[in-house]
Design an enzyme around this catalytic site. Structure first.
Site, PDB file in Angstrom:
ATOM      1  N   GLY A 238       0.821  -1.209   0.000  1.00 53.54           N
ATOM      2  CA  GLY A 238       0.000   0.000   0.000  1.00 53.54           C
ATOM      3  C   GLY A 238       0.840   1.237   0.000  1.00 53.54           C
ATOM      4  O   GLY A 238       1.988   1.234  -0.469  1.00 53.54           O
ATOM      5  N   SER A 239       0.262   2.289   0.558  1.00 51.81           N
ATOM      6  CA  SER A 239       0.893   3.612   0.473  1.00 51.81           C
ATOM      7  C   SER A 239       1.990   3.775   1.516  1.00 51.81           C
ATOM      8  O   SER A 239       2.012   3.082   2.540  1.00 51.81           O
ATOM      9  CB  SER A 239      -0.164   4.680   0.690  1.00 51.81           C
ATOM     10  OG  SER A 239      -0.679   4.560   2.007  1.00 51.81           O
ATOM     11  N   GLY A 242       0.280   4.937   4.930  1.00 48.95           N
ATOM     12  CA  GLY A 242      -0.345   3.851   5.699  1.00 48.95           C
ATOM     13  C   GLY A 242       0.699   2.862   6.189  1.00 48.95           C
ATOM     14  O   GLY A 242       0.681   2.420   7.334  1.00 48.95           O
ATOM     15  N   GLY A 243       1.630   2.513   5.293  1.00 45.47           N
ATOM     16  CA  GLY A 243       2.660   1.535   5.642  1.00 45.47           C
ATOM     17  C   GLY A 243       3.531   2.029   6.776  1.00 45.47           C
ATOM     18  O   GLY A 243       3.855   1.281   7.702  1.00 45.47           O
ATOM     19  N   GLU A 262       5.514  -3.279   1.341  1.00 46.29           N
ATOM     20  CA  GLU A 262       5.930  -2.977  -0.038  1.00 46.29           C
ATOM     21  C   GLU A 262       5.168  -1.726  -0.428  1.00 46.29           C
ATOM     22  O   GLU A 262       3.970  -1.754  -0.641  1.00 46.29           O
ATOM     23  CB  GLU A 262       5.617  -4.143  -0.978  1.00 46.29           C
ATOM     24  CG  GLU A 262       6.318  -5.440  -0.619  1.00 46.29           C
ATOM     25  CD  GLU A 262       7.831  -5.335  -0.576  1.00 46.29           C
ATOM     26  OE1 GLU A 262       8.403  -4.454  -1.250  1.00 46.29           O
ATOM     27  OE2 GLU A 262       8.453  -6.123   0.155  1.00 46.29           O
ATOM     28  N   CYS A 299       2.304   0.423  -8.663  1.00 46.58           N
ATOM     29  CA  CYS A 299       3.455   0.803  -7.837  1.00 46.58           C
ATOM     30  C   CYS A 299       4.708   0.915  -8.706  1.00 46.58           C
ATOM     31  O   CYS A 299       5.668   1.575  -8.332  1.00 46.58           O
ATOM     32  CB  CYS A 299       3.662  -0.226  -6.738  1.00 46.58           C
ATOM     33  SG  CYS A 299       3.717  -1.899  -7.368  1.00 46.58           S
ATOM     34  N   GLU A 388       5.885  10.148  -4.615  1.00 48.75           N
ATOM     35  CA  GLU A 388       5.033   9.395  -5.541  1.00 48.75           C
ATOM     36  C   GLU A 388       3.698  10.105  -5.713  1.00 48.75           C
ATOM     37  O   GLU A 388       3.097  10.552  -4.739  1.00 48.75           O
ATOM     38  CB  GLU A 388       4.769   7.970  -4.987  1.00 48.75           C
ATOM     39  CG  GLU A 388       3.876   7.138  -5.909  1.00 48.75           C
ATOM     40  CD  GLU A 388       3.268   5.885  -5.251  1.00 48.75           C
ATOM     41  OE1 GLU A 388       2.981   5.921  -4.047  1.00 48.75           O
ATOM     42  OE2 GLU A 388       3.077   4.883  -5.962  1.00 48.75           O
TER      43      GLU A 388
HETATM   44  P1  NAP Z   1      -3.326   2.350   1.404  1.00 44.04           P
HETATM   45  O1  NAP Z   1      -4.249   3.498   1.345  1.00 44.04           O
HETATM   46  O2  NAP Z   1      -2.095   2.515   2.196  1.00 44.04           O
HETATM   47  O3  NAP Z   1      -4.183   1.109   1.944  1.00 44.04           O
HETATM   48  C1  NAP Z   1      -3.619  -0.181   2.185  1.00 44.04           C
HETATM   49  C2  NAP Z   1      -4.331  -0.825   3.381  1.00 44.04           C
HETATM   50  O4  NAP Z   1      -3.798  -0.308   4.591  1.00 44.04           O
HETATM   51  C3  NAP Z   1      -5.822  -0.565   3.459  1.00 44.04           C
HETATM   52  O5  NAP Z   1      -6.470  -1.696   3.983  1.00 44.04           O
HETATM   53  C4  NAP Z   1      -5.906   0.597   4.399  1.00 44.04           C
HETATM   54  O6  NAP Z   1      -7.160   0.726   5.023  1.00 44.04           O
HETATM   55  C5  NAP Z   1      -4.837   0.222   5.397  1.00 44.04           C
HETATM   56  N1  NAP Z   1      -4.315   1.386   6.119  1.00 44.04           N
HETATM   57  C6  NAP Z   1      -3.762   2.483   5.556  1.00 44.04           C
HETATM   58  N2  NAP Z   1      -3.348   3.332   6.530  1.00 44.04           N
HETATM   59  C7  NAP Z   1      -3.643   2.741   7.715  1.00 44.04           C
HETATM   60  C8  NAP Z   1      -3.461   3.123   9.084  1.00 44.04           C
HETATM   61  N3  NAP Z   1      -2.893   4.285   9.416  1.00 44.04           N
HETATM   62  N4  NAP Z   1      -3.891   2.275  10.051  1.00 44.04           N
HETATM   63  C9  NAP Z   1      -4.479   1.111   9.729  1.00 44.04           C
HETATM   64  N5  NAP Z   1      -4.686   0.701   8.447  1.00 44.04           N
HETATM   65  C10 NAP Z   1      -4.277   1.501   7.453  1.00 44.04           C
HETATM   66  O7  NAP Z   1      -2.847   1.940  -0.060  1.00 44.04           O
HETATM   67  P2  NAP Z   1      -3.770   1.734  -1.362  1.00 44.04           P
HETATM   68  O8  NAP Z   1      -4.404   3.003  -1.764  1.00 44.04           O
HETATM   69  O9  NAP Z   1      -4.636   0.597  -1.170  1.00 44.04           O
HETATM   70  O10 NAP Z   1      -2.706   1.317  -2.489  1.00 44.04           O
HETATM   71  C11 NAP Z   1      -2.080   2.247  -3.297  1.00 44.04           C
HETATM   72  C12 NAP Z   1      -0.629   2.378  -2.880  1.00 44.04           C
HETATM   73  O11 NAP Z   1      -0.032   1.083  -2.826  1.00 44.04           O
HETATM   74  C13 NAP Z   1       0.205   3.150  -3.865  1.00 44.04           C
HETATM   75  O12 NAP Z   1       1.065   4.013  -3.168  1.00 44.04           O
HETATM   76  C14 NAP Z   1       0.991   2.084  -4.609  1.00 44.04           C
HETATM   77  O13 NAP Z   1       2.183   2.541  -5.164  1.00 44.04           O
HETATM   78  C15 NAP Z   1       1.185   1.083  -3.515  1.00 44.04           C
HETATM   79  N6  NAP Z   1       1.394  -0.263  -4.023  1.00 44.04           N
HETATM   80  C16 NAP Z   1       2.595  -0.884  -3.798  1.00 44.04           C
HETATM   81  C17 NAP Z   1       2.807  -2.143  -4.324  1.00 44.04           C
HETATM   82  C18 NAP Z   1       4.112  -2.833  -4.108  1.00 44.04           C
HETATM   83  O14 NAP Z   1       4.188  -4.021  -4.299  1.00 44.04           O
HETATM   84  N7  NAP Z   1       5.158  -2.163  -3.717  1.00 44.04           N
HETATM   85  C19 NAP Z   1       1.825  -2.793  -5.054  1.00 44.04           C
HETATM   86  C20 NAP Z   1       0.613  -2.154  -5.238  1.00 44.04           C
HETATM   87  C21 NAP Z   1       0.414  -0.881  -4.704  1.00 44.04           C
HETATM   88  P3  NAP Z   1      -8.121   1.984   4.624  1.00 44.04           P
HETATM   89  O15 NAP Z   1      -8.341   1.914   3.170  1.00 44.04           O
HETATM   90  O16 NAP Z   1      -9.336   1.779   5.459  1.00 44.04           O
HETATM   91  O17 NAP Z   1      -7.351   3.226   4.957  1.00 44.04           O
END
Ligand code: NAP
Length: 503
Positions: A238-239, A242-243, A262, A299, A388
């Site tokens: 994820g982001s 969040g990560g 990741e 990503c 990003e």
């Molecule tokens: P995200 O907003 O970080 O969400 C990922 C998960 O984490 C969701 O279930 C989210 O829940 C949870 N989360 C986020 N912040 C949190 C916190 N503070 N406390 C508890 N849970 C939390 O990411 P996304 O929008 O789904 O994905 C897009 C991002 O992922 C992009 O930045 C992309 O580059 C990256 N990505 C990386 C890869 C890789 O392999 N490196 C692959 C795909 C995507 P909520 O939605 O309820 O906040």
């Protein structure tokens, strides 16, 4: 055919909750799902811990059969999963069918990998009873599963990086039960995939707690999951924001645990001078296609181009402007992601010394491509320009000379990928860049685009922070199983006490 349960799957039972949330379909009515809570997290993790004492000691053959059964059950529900996925994410049918193939292929590939057994790192130093001055004991080493693992998927891969995605497949292959925190952007897909896993658990007679899905809910639910004392590691895609929040929570636990995050990256591409002199137009068109594929929601999206001032560089910029201006707005995964895209690209395009070249206008939940350019000296002076922007945004960094290009490479944050575009005559500069690029990225590639991550033994899908919170780990490929293992040495133990796999 398949019907939604709209509940959590906890140790083989579909569990409802009073609090509910709705998905955000691109069109049509929303579905309502049970929301997560700390109490449900606790129930799922305790079931996972109980399952570990059986599942962690299953044979590799039994776990391989289980992984294949999950793949089969996903295929049985394939059409329903795709229909739900297009509704929830706006991703096209062909993309979701491809992602399903990757997900089931990944499960079967991990089955093969554990059957082969290399991942166990089995090592034997036989006893040397007559060694002077001290005898050597008999030592055997092998990797063992670590226990229950928490998994968080990403919005942009509702299958391959989600409920039964790479992290789940790797943890199950290792022998670790899994508790998934369902991504609120695609709860319907998660529900159907959890049904497939549930069917495979029953068909293979696995312990019920080996897999649970806690659907979305307040952020505190995710926090409770990573802080649960029985959770032994976290897989997160994820982001960065969040990560990082969850990583800090893991580090702050009384007993810290590994957090395999990741995260995103800007995947810079270096266009070398001879390449620009001969192939600027074609490279710009290829870049525009890659940058806008899937509304740029990868990503590995190549968001930054670095090149040296030249006629070829001017041609590249003009061709990229023309190609990107023609791309129609595309639906994004969620309203929140499209708002973040608009804010992120306007922040960079509107920054001091940055020139906006294409300012894509799009409606709600849509993205149109945007392009901006900046001098390398200005990019180097403002760290926020390296952030990003998740979506079809490209930033072209123009260097005065080769030295400045090397300085830009040295100024990069950790990346999932770096790409060189070169032809004959560019080798000397490429050789100077290589030590920097391999220091900055998990994967270095030439004359291609980084989207499309092959699932294979030689893949590294990670990189120095912030690409990954653990730069030695990959979330794609056979090596990803190792994240959920811990090596144990067995000294002078009788065979009866040694794991079967070591004998
Ligand atoms: P995200 O907003 O970080 O969400 C990922 C998960 O984490 C969701 O279930 C989210 O829940 C949870 N989360 C986020 N912040 C949190 C916190 N503070 N406390 C508890 N849970 C939390 O990411 P996304 O929008 O789904 O994905 C897009 C991002 O992922 C992009 O930045 C992309 O580059 C990256 N990505 C990386 C890869 C890789 O392999 N490196 C692959 C795909 C995507 P909520 O939605 O309820 O906040």
């Amino acid at each position: 055919m398949s019907m939604l349960q709209r509940k959590h799957l906890i140790a083989g039972a579909w569990v409802d909750a009073e609090d509910r949330f709705e998905n955000q379909p691109v069109e049509g009515p929303a579905d309502s799902f049970a929301a997560g809570s700390d109490a449900l997290v606790d129930q799922a993790v305790r079931a996972a811990e109980e399952a570990f004492w059986t599942f962690g000691y299953t044979t590799r053959a039994a776990r391989a059969a289980f992984l294949r059964a999950i793949a089969d059950e996903i295929e049985v529900r394939g059409d329903a999963i795709t229909a739900m996925g297009t509704k929830e994410t706006g991703l096209p049918t062909a993309r979701l069918e491809g992602e399903r193939g990757r997900t089931t292929g990944q499960l079967r590939y991990f089955a093969q990998a554990i059957e082969a057994g290399d991942y166990l790192d089995r090592t034997h130093d036989a006893a040397l009873p007559d060694r002077a001055p001290l005898p050597r004991p008999d030592l055997r080493l092998m990797q063992r599963p670590i226990g229950p693992v928490a998994i968080f998927g990403a919005s942009n891969f509702p299958l391959a990086f989600s409920t039964a995605g790479g992290d789940t497949a790797a943890a199950l292959a290792a022998g670790c039960p899994v508790v998934v925190r369902g991504h609120p952007a695609h709860p319907g897909v998660s529900d159907l995939v959890a049904q497939a896993i549930d069917a495979a658990i029953k068909a293979c007679d696995m312990p019920a707690g080996v897999f649970s899905l806690i659907q979305g809910g307040p952020l505190e639910v995710g926090a409770a999951l990573v802080q649960h004392p029985l959770i032994k590691a976290v897989g997160f895609t994820g982001s960065l924001r969040g990560g990082r929040a969850l990583f800090d929570l893991c580090a702050g636990r009384p007993v810290p645990i590994p957090f395999f995050g990741e995260l995103g990256s800007v995947n810079p591409m270096f266009l070398l001078p001879e390449l620009l002199a001969s192939k600027a137009q074609a490279t710009a068109e290829g870049w525009a296609a890659s940058l806008t594929m899937g509304a740029g929601q990868f990503c590995t999206n190549p968001g930054v181009v670095v090149m040296i001032k030249s006629e070829g560089a001017d041609t590249f910029l003009q061709a990229a402007e023309a190609a990107l201006s023609e791309v129609a707005p595309q639906v994004m995964l969620t309203d929140g992601i499209s708002q973040a895209y608009t804010a992120g690209q306007s922040k960079i395009s509107g920054a001091d010394n940055v020139t906006s070249v294409v300012a894509g206008e799009a409606g709600p939940r849509c993205a149109a491509p945007s392009l901006a350019t900046v001098a390398a000296s200005d990019w180097l002076a403002d760290d926020t320009l390296a952030d990003e922007v998740f979506g079809p945004f490209g930033l072209v960094v123009v260097c005065e000379n080769a030295e400045e290009m090397l300085a830009v490479a040295k100024g990069l944050h950790g990346q999932l990928t770096c790409t060189l575009h070169l032809v004959s005559g560019d080798e000397a500069l490429a050789q100077n860049l290589m030590p920097i690029l391999e220091h900055k990225a998990g994967r270095v590639l030439a004359n291609g685009f980084p989207t499309g991550v092959e699932v294979c033994d030689a893949m590294m899908h990670g990189g120095p922070y912030p690409a990954s919170t653990n730069f030695g780990a990959t979330s794609v490929g056979a090596m990803s199983i190792r994240r959920f293992l811990r090596a144990v040495s067995y000294q002078n133990l009788p065979d009866a006490l040694i794991p079967q796999d070591l004998l």
